[in-house]
Design a protein around this motif. Sequence first.
Motif, mmCIF file in Angstrom:
data_model
loop_
_atom_site.group_PDB
_atom_site.id
_atom_site.type_symbol
_atom_site.label_atom_id
_atom_site.label_comp_id
_atom_site.label_asym_id
_atom_site.label_seq_id
_atom_site.Cartn_x
_atom_site.Cartn_y
_atom_site.Cartn_z
ATOM 1 N N TRP A 22 -1.500 -3.560 3.738
ATOM 2 C CA TRP A 22 -1.948 -2.549 2.771
ATOM 3 C C TRP A 22 -2.697 -1.420 3.478
ATOM 4 N N GLU A 23 -2.918 -1.566 4.774
ATOM 5 C CA GLU A 23 -3.638 -0.548 5.543
ATOM 6 C C GLU A 23 -3.043 -0.481 6.938
ATOM 7 N N THR A 67 2.237 -3.027 -2.410
ATOM 8 C CA THR A 67 2.523 -2.312 -1.164
ATOM 9 C C THR A 67 3.674 -1.331 -1.336
ATOM 10 N N ASN A 71 0.854 2.837 -2.145
ATOM 11 C CA ASN A 71 0.365 3.288 -0.847
ATOM 12 C C ASN A 71 -0.049 4.747 -0.896
ATOM 13 N N LYS A 79 -3.642 6.305 -0.216
ATOM 14 C CA LYS A 79 -3.762 7.356 0.803
ATOM 15 C C LYS A 79 -4.524 8.551 0.242
ATOM 16 N N SER A 109 -2.739 4.598 5.102
ATOM 17 C CA SER A 109 -1.541 3.905 4.654
ATOM 18 C C SER A 109 -0.662 3.488 5.829
ATOM 19 N N ARG A 149 2.553 3.183 5.384
ATOM 20 C CA ARG A 149 3.870 3.745 5.076
ATOM 21 C C ARG A 149 3.962 5.202 5.535
#
Length: 449
Positions: free
Chosen positions: A166-167, A350, A355, A359, A365, A367
């Motif tokens: 998730w990060e 996620t 995301n 962000k 993020s 992604r």
Amino acid sequence: MKQSLRSITRTLATALTVTLAVAACGGGSAGNQGPEYTGDTFDWKRYDGQSIKVYVADTGQVESLRAGLGEFTDLTGITVEIEGADVTSYRQNLPVRLTSRASDFDVMATFPEVDGLQFAKNGWYTDLGPYLTNPGMTNPEYDFEDFGAGIRKAMTVQEQTVTILWEMQTDLVYYRKDLLEKAGLEVPTTFAEWDAAAAAVHDPGNRLYGFALRGIPYQTTTPFSSFLYAHCGEWVTDGKAAINTPEALKAYEAYGQLGAKYGPPGIAGFDWPVPSQQFAQGNVFAFLDVNLFVKDLEDPTKSRVAGKVGYTTVPRADCDAAPFIGGWGYGINPFSEKGDAAWYFIQWATSKQMNLDLKLTGWPSPRASAWESPDFKQADKTPEFTQVVLNSTETARARMNPPVTPGVEAREIAGLVANKALEGQTGDDLKRTADQQNDKLQGLLDAMR
């Protein structure tokens, strides 16, 4: 215009034609099994009526997660209870619960860099690969490739994908632009240059200190990894512990010198948030740590240095700069009876939209689409920070800790040398400490065989 998750949900619901002959409440991956459903049609409502529990370390994302749970329930019919704990308590309690084969939670937080080898050895992971490759279990719009290659590597342990991040954490240097300009210096690119810059700015008589770092042994390995790799060191070489090699000792000396000579009082006892807190108070010229602090540092209600913060990649030394890459993510408790519903939660939590939402609140993020989004680019108040993070991912390594189990103990062993260096140990004294700790690390390696 940013599209809400609820809008996306309505679009998906209209577009999907569900022709499934499977009970809505079916599913489960207890015993580390894969998903039960093997069809080719994805249905967000397949587990309508189920209830799951999410047990996570609260690194700052939990409140944002809670805020979206209503939309997740609207989307899936699955209700969610979140149990959050501070990181230290979580790291202590999760292995205890997994050892007892607890099934009272379905989704768990895991940081593979710390947990990976121990959890894999004990059977505490569910392989997420079968979910990701099953078109009946993963939304076709999920786009796993949106996570970069380095991020995907950081999600794996022993060639299995065990978590979805998730990060995205990576190391960088935060510094005061105004103080660097006043000293008449360019932005340093080597550890030697940062030492000189810290010396030029260091003014303890006026409560201004040149450089801050983590000091608690267990916590030091995260920033220290950048020192280690830049000085051409490794945690382990050819199956042997390597934290007492000449290269590692040079890295420990550099870490200790920056902190002992130019750090605030008590630096050897600094927990992970303290360097950023000292910096925000205007007491520190620069610090090296993860990319999780920009939101607070640029908030004038929380930071005395907002608007004065510079960002740059970690330095090089005898070898090129190499920050780490990794982070916290969601995994499935292998003892859960609701693993398939847990996977639905993970892919929602996620997703691209979630995301991007994180962000936009300042969270890093994992992604690529979140960083490339027009919504983010328009709202980005720290493009310098953004570019530094993206540049860092190009040279980053997914190894901020010794690849030894148990991970927490290995971090403590390797981190103690950095701690002693911050206390002022150098030369032969530091070598003796490194030798002692290297023997302990080797003992853990031998126990793994």
